[in-house]
Design a protein around this motif. Structure first.
Motif, mmCIF file in Angstrom:
data_model
loop_
_atom_site.group_PDB
_atom_site.id
_atom_site.type_symbol
_atom_site.label_atom_id
_atom_site.label_comp_id
_atom_site.label_asym_id
_atom_site.label_seq_id
_atom_site.Cartn_x
_atom_site.Cartn_y
_atom_site.Cartn_z
ATOM 1 N N ILE A 220 0.843 -1.195 0.000
ATOM 2 C CA ILE A 220 0.000 0.000 0.000
ATOM 3 C C ILE A 220 0.884 1.252 0.000
ATOM 4 C CG2 ILE A 220 -0.182 0.158 2.512
ATOM 5 C CD1 ILE A 220 -3.066 0.833 0.101
ATOM 6 N N PRO A 221 0.606 2.270 -0.797
ATOM 7 C CA PRO A 221 1.374 3.522 -0.770
ATOM 8 C C PRO A 221 0.863 4.448 0.350
ATOM 9 C CG PRO A 221 -0.184 3.572 -2.574
ATOM 10 C CD PRO A 221 -0.333 2.237 -1.931
ATOM 11 N N PHE A 222 1.630 4.617 1.388
ATOM 12 C CA PHE A 222 1.178 5.360 2.569
ATOM 13 C C PHE A 222 1.001 6.851 2.299
ATOM 14 C CE2 PHE A 222 3.524 1.652 4.233
ATOM 15 C CZ PHE A 222 2.470 1.015 4.870
ATOM 16 N N ASN A 223 1.839 7.424 1.451
ATOM 17 C CA ASN A 223 1.692 8.850 1.138
ATOM 18 C C ASN A 223 0.355 9.137 0.456
ATOM 19 O OD1 ASN A 223 4.098 9.678 2.267
ATOM 20 N ND2 ASN A 223 5.267 9.308 0.389
ATOM 21 N N ASP A 224 -0.085 8.223 -0.415
ATOM 22 C CA ASP A 224 -1.387 8.396 -1.053
ATOM 23 C C ASP A 224 -2.515 8.333 -0.029
ATOM 24 O OD1 ASP A 224 0.018 8.571 -3.354
ATOM 25 O OD2 ASP A 224 -0.689 6.683 -4.233
ATOM 26 N N LEU A 225 -2.365 7.449 0.959
ATOM 27 C CA LEU A 225 -3.374 7.362 2.022
ATOM 28 C C LEU A 225 -3.427 8.662 2.813
ATOM 29 C CD1 LEU A 225 -2.918 3.752 3.490
ATOM 30 C CD2 LEU A 225 -4.648 4.556 1.887
ATOM 31 N N ARG A 226 -2.258 9.245 3.088
ATOM 32 C CA ARG A 226 -2.223 10.498 3.843
ATOM 33 C C ARG A 226 -2.883 11.633 3.065
ATOM 34 N NH1 ARG A 226 3.052 8.335 5.133
ATOM 35 N NH2 ARG A 226 3.115 7.779 7.362
ATOM 36 N N GLU A 227 -2.642 11.676 1.772
ATOM 37 C CA GLU A 227 -3.266 12.714 0.951
ATOM 38 C C GLU A 227 -4.788 12.560 0.915
ATOM 39 O OE1 GLU A 227 -1.462 12.579 -2.875
ATOM 40 O OE2 GLU A 227 0.523 13.216 -2.154
ATOM 41 N N GLU A 228 -5.243 11.321 0.803
ATOM 42 C CA GLU A 228 -6.690 11.085 0.782
ATOM 43 C C GLU A 228 -7.317 11.419 2.131
ATOM 44 O OE1 GLU A 228 -10.516 9.906 -0.534
ATOM 45 O OE2 GLU A 228 -8.685 10.642 -1.501
ATOM 46 N N LEU A 229 -6.620 11.088 3.213
ATOM 47 C CA LEU A 229 -7.126 11.413 4.551
ATOM 48 C C LEU A 229 -7.284 12.928 4.709
ATOM 49 C CD1 LEU A 229 -7.842 10.737 7.498
ATOM 50 C CD2 LEU A 229 -5.390 10.753 8.005
ATOM 51 N N THR A 230 -6.273 13.679 4.278
ATOM 52 C CA THR A 230 -6.347 15.136 4.371
ATOM 53 C C THR A 230 -7.505 15.685 3.546
ATOM 54 O OG1 THR A 230 -3.949 15.250 4.711
ATOM 55 C CG2 THR A 230 -5.057 17.274 4.001
ATOM 56 N N ARG A 231 -7.702 15.132 2.355
ATOM 57 C CA ARG A 231 -8.800 15.578 1.502
ATOM 58 C C ARG A 231 -10.152 15.326 2.159
ATOM 59 N NH1 ARG A 231 -12.558 14.045 -1.921
ATOM 60 N NH2 ARG A 231 -12.202 11.835 -1.459
ATOM 61 N N LEU A 232 -10.314 14.128 2.751
ATOM 62 C CA LEU A 232 -11.581 13.783 3.404
ATOM 63 C C LEU A 232 -11.849 14.680 4.613
ATOM 64 C CD1 LEU A 232 -11.350 9.874 3.298
ATOM 65 C CD2 LEU A 232 -12.910 11.317 1.979
ATOM 66 N N LEU A 233 -10.817 14.966 5.393
ATOM 67 C CA LEU A 233 -10.998 15.798 6.577
ATOM 68 C C LEU A 233 -11.351 17.232 6.203
ATOM 69 C CD1 LEU A 233 -8.096 14.505 8.861
ATOM 70 C CD2 LEU A 233 -10.535 14.082 9.136
ATOM 71 N N ASN A 234 -10.694 17.760 5.202
ATOM 72 C CA ASN A 234 -10.995 19.130 4.770
ATOM 73 C C ASN A 234 -12.415 19.255 4.221
ATOM 74 O OD1 ASN A 234 -8.496 20.268 5.437
ATOM 75 N ND2 ASN A 234 -7.569 19.595 3.504
ATOM 76 N N ALA A 235 -12.939 18.165 3.699
ATOM 77 C CA ALA A 235 -14.291 18.190 3.135
ATOM 78 C C ALA A 235 -15.366 17.908 4.182
ATOM 79 C CB ALA A 235 -14.398 17.168 2.002
ATOM 80 N N SER A 236 -14.970 17.549 5.413
ATOM 81 C CA SER A 236 -15.939 17.184 6.451
ATOM 82 C C SER A 236 -16.113 18.320 7.445
ATOM 83 C CB SER A 236 -15.466 15.918 7.187
ATOM 84 O OG SER A 236 -16.320 15.635 8.273
ATOM 85 N N ASN A 237 -17.374 18.614 7.808
ATOM 86 C CA ASN A 237 -17.634 19.637 8.829
ATOM 87 C C ASN A 237 -17.559 19.069 10.248
ATOM 88 O OD1 ASN A 237 -19.903 18.059 8.816
ATOM 89 N ND2 ASN A 237 -21.337 19.703 8.316
ATOM 90 N N LEU A 238 -17.234 17.786 10.360
ATOM 91 C CA LEU A 238 -17.078 17.173 11.672
ATOM 92 C C LEU A 238 -15.683 17.400 12.249
ATOM 93 C CD1 LEU A 238 -18.782 13.731 10.877
ATOM 94 C CD2 LEU A 238 -19.777 15.627 12.177
ATOM 95 N N TRP A 239 -14.712 17.630 11.390
ATOM 96 C CA TRP A 239 -13.320 17.797 11.823
ATOM 97 C C TRP A 239 -13.112 19.207 12.354
ATOM 98 C CZ3 TRP A 239 -8.685 19.459 8.592
ATOM 99 C CH2 TRP A 239 -7.471 19.164 9.251
ATOM 100 N N GLY A 241 -10.129 20.606 12.612
ATOM 101 C CA GLY A 241 -8.940 21.176 11.991
ATOM 102 C C GLY A 241 -7.665 21.069 12.797
ATOM 103 N N LYS A 242 -7.648 20.261 13.862
ATOM 104 C CA LYS A 242 -6.480 20.204 14.741
ATOM 105 C C LYS A 242 -5.585 18.986 14.499
ATOM 106 C CE LYS A 242 -8.637 22.818 18.504
ATOM 107 N NZ LYS A 242 -9.057 22.801 19.927
ATOM 108 N N VAL A 243 -6.135 17.793 14.490
ATOM 109 C CA VAL A 243 -5.323 16.578 14.428
ATOM 110 C C VAL A 243 -5.612 15.835 13.131
ATOM 111 C CG1 VAL A 243 -4.743 14.385 15.541
ATOM 112 C CG2 VAL A 243 -5.296 16.385 16.931
ATOM 113 N N ASN A 244 -4.533 15.524 12.385
ATOM 114 C CA ASN A 244 -4.633 14.788 11.126
ATOM 115 C C ASN A 244 -3.362 13.962 10.986
ATOM 116 O OD1 ASN A 244 -4.749 13.847 8.523
ATOM 117 N ND2 ASN A 244 -4.525 15.849 7.558
ATOM 118 N N VAL A 245 -3.404 12.728 11.440
ATOM 119 C CA VAL A 245 -2.194 11.897 11.503
ATOM 120 C C VAL A 245 -2.501 10.506 10.968
ATOM 121 C CG1 VAL A 245 -0.461 10.852 13.017
ATOM 122 C CG2 VAL A 245 -1.308 13.148 13.514
#
Length: 308
Positions: A220-239, A241-245
């Motif tokens: 699995i490419p971990f950098n791609d997972l991190r990019e997708e995680l950041t995209r999902l968090l930025n698109a969610s109003n539940l986050w 904006g503090k922790v993204n790891v």
């Protein structure tokens, strides 16, 4: 006007009781019936109504004071602290008022007063028996008072007790009610929270982190997972904006464990954010890296068989 109906009624009753002797004398002269027994209880009636008025006034003062504090606000830590203190303090004062009123009324009866003197004469033995029989009750009362002072939790705190997750709904002198996430009610004695460990997710603030675990193949490419995680968090109003790891926390024989940490403003939002991110990350892996889903490899070696 409706809010003070009980106070007005109790005030009228108090005036009526203070005039009871005059009223009974007038009715006796008018009808010839003897109301002296009722008149003799004027003092006891006065004590009972006075206790009722004291409780009503206490509740009115508490309600007016707590109007300044709104626990429905998002940042309501101080408001919940004040609500908890005043709710328990109210119950303690009401308990004392009732006990004192009952004691004063009972002491007005001659027979009970004599029994009381006899009990005081044998206070040593009676005290030991009463102490042993009421040990748990007194312990629960003291635990309730201690919770009001130390405040290990407050009204509407998110807690985990007995393996159940919920919110503190009621704090009484002898028991605490926890509203479980599926709307059940968990009732626990006050002493439970002083004797056993429990989790308080909103002790100092409502912010909380959520954990998500993913299990994938080694490719699995971990950098791609991190990019997708950041995209999902930025698109969610539940986050918040503090922790993204996203970190690789374990590598096993067949899978790699990745831990995702996200944060939200409160525990319900953190739960919704966790399940949302878990679902979307699994969908992302299914669509883009289906070969990276967990798999078991079997290697078969084909060796030539030698003739005997």
């Amino acid at each position: 006007m409706k809010k003070h109906t009980n106070l007005i009624i109790s005030g009228l009753l108090l005036i009526l009781i203070l005039s009871l002797e005059l009223i009974t004398d007038f009715i006796t002269k008018l009808t010839g019936l003897d109301f002296s027994t009722l008149a003799n209880q004027q003092q006891n009636l006065f004590i009972a109504v006075s206790a009722w008025i004291a409780i009503i006034v206490l509740r009115i003062l508490k309600t007016r004071f707590l109007k300044r504090y709104d626990i429905s606000e998002e940042d309501n830590l101080h408001s919940r602290k004040v609500y908890t203190q005043f709710n328990i303090l109210e119950k303690v004062i009401i308990f004392i008022i009732i006990i004192v009123a009952i004691g004063l009324i009972l002491l007005s009866f001659e027979g009970i007063r004599k029994i009381g003197v006899g009990l005081f004469a044998s206070a040593g033995v009676a005290g030991i028996i009463l102490g042993l029989s009421a040990q748990k009750v007194v312990g629960a009362l003291l635990a309730g008072i201690q919770i009001a002072i130390t405040q290990p939790f407050r009204i509407d705190d998110a807690v985990v007790v007995e393996g159940e997750w919920g919110w503190i709904e009621e704090i009484n002198l002898t028991y605490v009610v926890v509203r479980v996430w599926d709307k059940r009610r968990l009732v626990l004695p006050s002493s439970y929270f002083l004797e056993k460990p429990f989790q308080n997710w909103t002790r100092n603030n409502a912010d909380i982190m959520g954990t998500i675990f993913l299990y994938t193949d080694y490719n699995i490419p971990f950098n791609d997972l991190r990019e997708e995680l950041t995209r999902l968090l930025n698109a969610s109003n539940l986050w918040d904006g503090k922790v993204n790891v996203l970190q690789v926390t374990e590598s096993k024989e067949t899978t790699v464990e990745s831990r995702i940490l996200v944060s939200a403003k409160n525990s319900p939002m953190a739960w919704d954010l966790r399940v949302h991110i878990r679902e979307k990350m699994i969908e992302y892996i299914q669509k883009n890296y289906p070969d990276s889903l967990p798999r078991t490899r079997v290697v078969i070696e084909n060796k030539a068989v030698r003739p005997d």
